[in-house]
Design a protein around this motif. Structure first.
Motif, PDB file in Angstrom:
ATOM      1  N   GLY A  90       0.816  -1.216   0.000  1.00 59.14           N
ATOM      2  CA  GLY A  90       0.000   0.000   0.000  1.00 59.14           C
ATOM      3  C   GLY A  90       0.845   1.259   0.000  1.00 59.14           C
ATOM      4  N   LYS A  95      -0.354   5.033  -1.133  1.00 59.50           N
ATOM      5  CA  LYS A  95      -1.521   5.218  -0.271  1.00 59.50           C
ATOM      6  C   LYS A  95      -1.082   5.844   1.049  1.00 59.50           C
ATOM      7  CE  LYS A  95      -4.307   1.520  -2.200  1.00 59.50           C
ATOM      8  NZ  LYS A  95      -5.036   0.280  -1.930  1.00 59.50           N
ATOM      9  N   SER A  96      -1.976   6.627   1.617  1.00 60.08           N
ATOM     10  CA  SER A  96      -1.686   7.264   2.904  1.00 60.08           C
ATOM     11  C   SER A  96      -1.998   6.289   4.042  1.00 60.08           C
ATOM     12  CB  SER A  96      -2.540   8.523   3.061  1.00 60.08           C
ATOM     13  OG  SER A  96      -3.916   8.159   3.193  1.00 60.08           O
ATOM     14  N   TRP A  97      -1.483   6.607   5.229  1.00 60.31           N
ATOM     15  CA  TRP A  97      -1.765   5.780   6.395  1.00 60.31           C
ATOM     16  C   TRP A  97      -3.265   5.721   6.696  1.00 60.31           C
ATOM     17  CZ3 TRP A  97       1.107   2.157   8.366  1.00 60.31           C
ATOM     18  CH2 TRP A  97       2.479   2.197   8.159  1.00 60.31           C
ATOM     19  N   PRO A  98      -3.999   6.842   6.629  1.00 60.42           N
ATOM     20  CA  PRO A  98      -5.454   6.737   6.859  1.00 60.42           C
ATOM     21  C   PRO A  98      -6.148   5.812   5.848  1.00 60.42           C
ATOM     22  CG  PRO A  98      -4.757   9.006   7.104  1.00 60.42           C
ATOM     23  CD  PRO A  98      -3.571   8.246   6.570  1.00 60.42           C
ATOM     24  N   GLU A  99      -5.700   5.847   4.591  1.00 59.92           N
ATOM     25  CA  GLU A  99      -6.273   4.937   3.587  1.00 59.92           C
ATOM     26  C   GLU A  99      -5.989   3.482   3.952  1.00 59.92           C
ATOM     27  OE1 GLU A  99      -6.168   6.325  -0.898  1.00 59.92           O
ATOM     28  OE2 GLU A  99      -4.330   6.982   0.151  1.00 59.92           O
ATOM     29  N   LEU A 100      -4.763   3.215   4.359  1.00 61.79           N
ATOM     30  CA  LEU A 100      -4.387   1.846   4.716  1.00 61.79           C
ATOM     31  C   LEU A 100      -5.148   1.363   5.949  1.00 61.79           C
ATOM     32  CD1 LEU A 100      -0.538   2.080   4.161  1.00 61.79           C
ATOM     33  CD2 LEU A 100      -2.198   0.915   2.700  1.00 61.79           C
ATOM     34  N   ALA A 102      -8.012   2.347   6.980  1.00 60.90           N
ATOM     35  CA  ALA A 102      -9.453   2.243   6.724  1.00 60.90           C
ATOM     36  C   ALA A 102      -9.872   0.806   6.440  1.00 60.90           C
ATOM     37  CB  ALA A 102      -9.852   3.150   5.561  1.00 60.90           C
ATOM     38  N   ALA A 103      -8.950   0.010   5.908  1.00 64.34           N
ATOM     39  CA  ALA A 103      -9.264  -1.397   5.623  1.00 64.34           C
ATOM     40  C   ALA A 103      -9.514  -2.191   6.900  1.00 64.34           C
ATOM     41  CB  ALA A 103      -8.129  -2.032   4.825  1.00 64.34           C
ATOM     42  N   ASN A 110     -16.523  -3.787   4.183  1.00 65.50           N
ATOM     43  CA  ASN A 110     -15.171  -4.295   4.338  1.00 65.50           C
ATOM     44  C   ASN A 110     -15.087  -5.237   5.538  1.00 65.50           C
ATOM     45  OD1 ASN A 110     -12.443  -4.723   4.508  1.00 65.50           O
ATOM     46  ND2 ASN A 110     -11.891  -2.582   4.322  1.00 65.50           N
TER      47      ASN A 110
END
Length: 133
Positions: A90, A95-100, A102-103, A110
């Motif tokens: 990621g 990808k940013s840490w918040p995006e990562l 979020a999973a 999800n």
């Protein structure tokens, strides 16, 4: 013997990685267009969890472990490898840490945390299914 088991567990995890990539491709190309994102994420997560447990079931005789603690150690090893891979890949994709992170929530269908739990528990579940534990 520990090194041989670790290498075999790594090979099995690589097979799980291939299954996960194929599952993601199937989700994006087949499930999401047919069912939408939330439903496709749930179906894909359940399918991947089943595939991981199936891979553990099939490969357990080759792995040649029999003690419950060994099942737990292998499962936790697969969990760590999966998380390290996910974050590394990621971040490599930008990808940013918040995006990562979020999973790791249950938003929008999800169920990634369920897949991670299945990964960690797969050797033990497979051993139980085989009547070994």
């Amino acid at each position: 013997m520990v090194t041989v088991i670790a290498l075999k567990a790594l090979v099995i995890w690589a097979g799980i990685l291939v299954l996960a990539i194929a599952n993601g491709l199937a989700r994006e190309s087949l499930l999401t267009p047919a069912f939408g994102t939330p439903t496709s994420l749930v179906l894909s997560g359940l399918l991947l969890s089943a595939l991981i447990i199936g891979m553990a079931y099939v490969s357990l005789p080759w792995l040649q472990i029999s003690r419950p603690v060994q099942f737990v150690i292998v499962g936790l090893g697969w969990l760590v490898l999966t998380i390290v891979f996910e974050f590394s890949f990621g971040l490599w994709q930008g990808k940013s840490w918040p995006e990562l992170l979020a999973a790791y929530t249950f938003k929008g269908g999800n169920i990634w945390p369920v897949v991670l739990a299945a990964t960690a528990l797969a050797p033990y579940i497979a051993a139980r299914l085989r009547g070994w534990a």
